[in-house]
Design an enzyme around this catalytic site. Structure first.
Site, PDB file in Angstrom:
ATOM      1  N   LYS A 171       0.867  -1.173   0.000  1.00 14.49           N
ATOM      2  CA  LYS A 171       0.000   0.000   0.000  1.00 14.49           C
ATOM      3  C   LYS A 171       0.901   1.220   0.000  1.00 14.49           C
ATOM      4  CE  LYS A 171      -0.403   2.251   3.408  1.00 14.49           C
ATOM      5  NZ  LYS A 171      -0.283   3.533   4.169  1.00 14.49           N
ATOM      6  N   HIS A 172       0.467   2.268  -0.674  1.00 15.40           N
ATOM      7  CA  HIS A 172       1.189   3.533  -0.557  1.00 15.40           C
ATOM      8  C   HIS A 172       0.176   4.626  -0.249  1.00 15.40           C
ATOM      9  CE1 HIS A 172       4.360   6.445  -1.059  1.00 15.40           C
ATOM     10  NE2 HIS A 172       3.540   7.179  -1.780  1.00 15.40           N
ATOM     11  N   SER A 173       0.606   5.586   0.564  1.00 19.18           N
ATOM     12  CA  SER A 173      -0.296   6.671   0.923  1.00 19.18           C
ATOM     13  C   SER A 173       0.378   7.996   0.627  1.00 19.18           C
ATOM     14  CB  SER A 173      -0.618   6.534   2.407  1.00 19.18           C
ATOM     15  OG  SER A 173      -0.811   7.790   2.989  1.00 19.18           O
ATOM     16  N   THR A 199       6.475   6.973   8.583  1.00 16.02           N
ATOM     17  CA  THR A 199       6.454   5.644   9.214  1.00 16.02           C
ATOM     18  C   THR A 199       7.833   5.271   9.782  1.00 16.02           C
ATOM     19  OG1 THR A 199       4.682   4.992   7.744  1.00 16.02           O
ATOM     20  CG2 THR A 199       5.906   3.213   8.750  1.00 16.02           C
ATOM     21  N   SER A 242       6.797   9.371 -10.039  1.00 14.80           N
ATOM     22  CA  SER A 242       7.690   9.354  -8.880  1.00 14.80           C
ATOM     23  C   SER A 242       7.196   8.342  -7.839  1.00 14.80           C
ATOM     24  CB  SER A 242       7.739  10.769  -8.285  1.00 14.80           C
ATOM     25  OG  SER A 242       8.338  10.757  -7.028  1.00 14.80           O
ATOM     26  N   LYS A 252       8.932   4.165  -7.616  1.00 11.53           N
ATOM     27  CA  LYS A 252       9.527   3.577  -6.399  1.00 11.53           C
ATOM     28  C   LYS A 252       8.750   2.330  -5.967  1.00 11.53           C
ATOM     29  CE  LYS A 252       9.353   7.526  -4.030  1.00 11.53           C
ATOM     30  NZ  LYS A 252       9.352   8.845  -4.628  1.00 11.53           N
TER      31      LYS A 252
HETATM   32  N1  URA Z   1       5.694  11.730  -3.173  1.00 18.31           N
HETATM   33  C1  URA Z   1       6.608  11.238  -4.019  1.00 18.31           C
HETATM   34  O1  URA Z   1       7.233  10.219  -3.762  1.00 18.31           O
HETATM   35  N2  URA Z   1       6.830  11.884  -5.182  1.00 18.31           N
HETATM   36  C2  URA Z   1       6.162  13.002  -5.533  1.00 18.31           C
HETATM   37  O2  URA Z   1       6.396  13.520  -6.596  1.00 18.31           O
HETATM   38  C3  URA Z   1       5.218  13.507  -4.637  1.00 18.31           C
HETATM   39  C4  URA Z   1       4.989  12.848  -3.450  1.00 18.31           C
END
Ligand code: URA
Length: 438
Positions: free
Chosen positions: A83-85, A122, A185, A189
């Site tokens: 999950k990413h927030s 986190t 971005s 990741k």
């Molecule tokens: N979080 C990120 O990892 N990259 C973005 O460009 C904006 C928020």
């Protein structure tokens, strides 16, 4: 295509071919391209945008600019999920969600970040636990993901290195707020973690990264589309951040709350509801549940049986923390020397919270950073924060401040009072899940 020709094409509003973008991003990662050209590219993309095909190409190139984790050789019995927030205040979802999904059969290699601006991180929270190592070697990380089902660690230098450079340049060239650059971005990741599926939590409200609900919804929609086109099925929820998600914010205070939630001591809460909604999506994406009802049932069982708490405890111990943190949190989690209970100047009903301001109050107490690389004070923060619709009076305070000294506590009292709007009218608590993009 030469870098200057690629920049010229984007400057003139043309769509960039995938192969040219890949070469450019690789050259950023290898250091062949300097900051001037990175900045010019970012500004051209900011001004002229990118279509879906370009955004997918940029995402894939960012993902492939460094190591892409692979799990096939481990023969994992369940799917690799994450999950990413976009971050928030009192947002300790990851700390509960990772072990919870692991207890239901998922494998969660969660690469997390530090606090950014007003939002908590986190990693900073986990570092409130003595001994917790956010940078284990690959073998240990992989072993935990296999055996415990979850490991929450920090970014490694070889994961999406192009983004590290591109983001640093965007940060100082007024080009952060570009939808395709944000999407690439974030996803570059995440997708480098070798996931079978991803769930995205995009926040909306006064503590959110995106400025309006429309912008949050657009980000959620584009992330779900681009990630799925890049080969990782992704669901995105837009969830509420018009008030802190947990009734507390800070590092050790949020770990304490995590333990209460995992032990079942906190009862149902907004935090648990959002976490449950995200976990349901993860179980469905990972085919760990037949349908929504089955997913909810499995999750309730994993929480009530203590299985989720046990996964958290094993993760902490496996990364160097104390083996009995769940049983004896007071022995390990640092406490601030000063506690100040703050009451409203007159009774009233909470109408609105300036969540960003509350996050900044925690930062100024020492719980976040005013300069990159500064140390954080894990002891400080806020607890017992009121929620929209609650009545405050001489009995019910606005919050409790955990401070390291009188001066910072006094400043936080004023910030807290200014961030909470009271009135006489009844106020309805906001919906927690605003939108779902599946
Ligand atoms: N979080 C990120 O990892 N990259 C973005 O460009 C904006 C928020």
């Amino acid at each position: 295509m030469l870098p200057q020709e690629l920049i010229r094409a984007k400057r003139d509003g043309q769509a960039l071919p995938a192969e040219a973008l890949r070469t450019f991003i690789q050259a950023i990662a290898s250091g062949q391209i300097g900051d001037a050209q990175i900045g010019a590219f970012a500004m051209a993309a900011y001004l002229n945008g990118m279509d879906d095909a370009e955004t997918v190409a940029l995402t894939e190139a960012t993902r492939d600019s460094g190591q892409v984790l692979a799990w096939d050789d481990l023969d994992l019995p369940g799917p690799v999920l994450d999950k990413h927030s976009t971050g928030g205040v009192g947002d300790l979802v990851s700390l509960v969600l990772g072990p919870w999904v692991a207890a239901c059969g998922g494998h969660v290699p969660m690469i997390s970040g530090r606090g950014l601006g007003h939002t908590g991180g986190t990693l900073d929270k986990l570092e409130a636990i003595p001994g917790y190592d956010i940078g284990p070697d690959q073998a240990r990380f992989r072993r935990l993901v296999k055996e415990v089902g979850v490991a929450i660690i920090g970014q490694t230098a070889d994961l999406a290195p192009a983004d590290k450079r591109l983001y640093a340049v965007r940060d100082v060239t007024a080009t952060v707020e570009s939808m395709p650059l944000i999407v690439a971005s974030i996803l570059g990741k995440k997708l480098a973690c070798g996931l079978d599926a991803l769930v995205m939590d995009v926040k909306s409200g006064s503590g959110a990264f995106m400025p309006t609900h429309e912008a949050s919804l657009e980000l959620a929609t584009r992330i779900a589309e681009v990630a799925s086109q890049a080969g990782t099925p992704t669901t995105a929820l837009v969830t509420d951040m018009s008030q802190p998600l947990a009734p507390c914010a800070g590092n050790a205070v949020e770990i304490r709350e995590t333990l209460r939630l995992l032990r079942g001591d906190a009862g149902d809460s907004r935090l648990l509801e959002v976490t449950r909604a995200l976990a349901v999506e993860m179980l469905l994406q990972g085919r760990l549940a037949e349908d929504r009802h089955d997913a909810e049932h499995k999750l309730e069982r994993a929480l009530a049986s203590g299985a989720a708490a046990e996964r958290f405890a094993r993760m902490v111990a496996g990364l160097g923390g104390p083996a009995d943190l769940l049983e004896r949190p007071a022995r390990y989690l640092p406490e601030a020397p000063l506690r100040v209970t703050v009451h409203a100047e007159a009774p009233g009903i909470v109408q609105r919270l300036d969540t960003r301001a509350l996050g900044m109050a925690v930062v100024e107490l020492g719980g976040g950073r005013l300069q990159a690389g500064a140390a954080v004070d894990h002891r400080v923060g806020l607890s017992e924060i009121v929620a929209i619709g609650e009545h405050v009076d001489a009995e019910r305070p606005l919050a409790v401040i955990h401070a390291r000294d009188e001066a910072s506590a006094e400043r936080a009292v004023a910030q807290l009072r200014a961030a909470i709007t009271l009135g006489d009218a009844a106020a309805t608590p906001p919906t927690l899940i605003h939108d779902a993009i599946r």
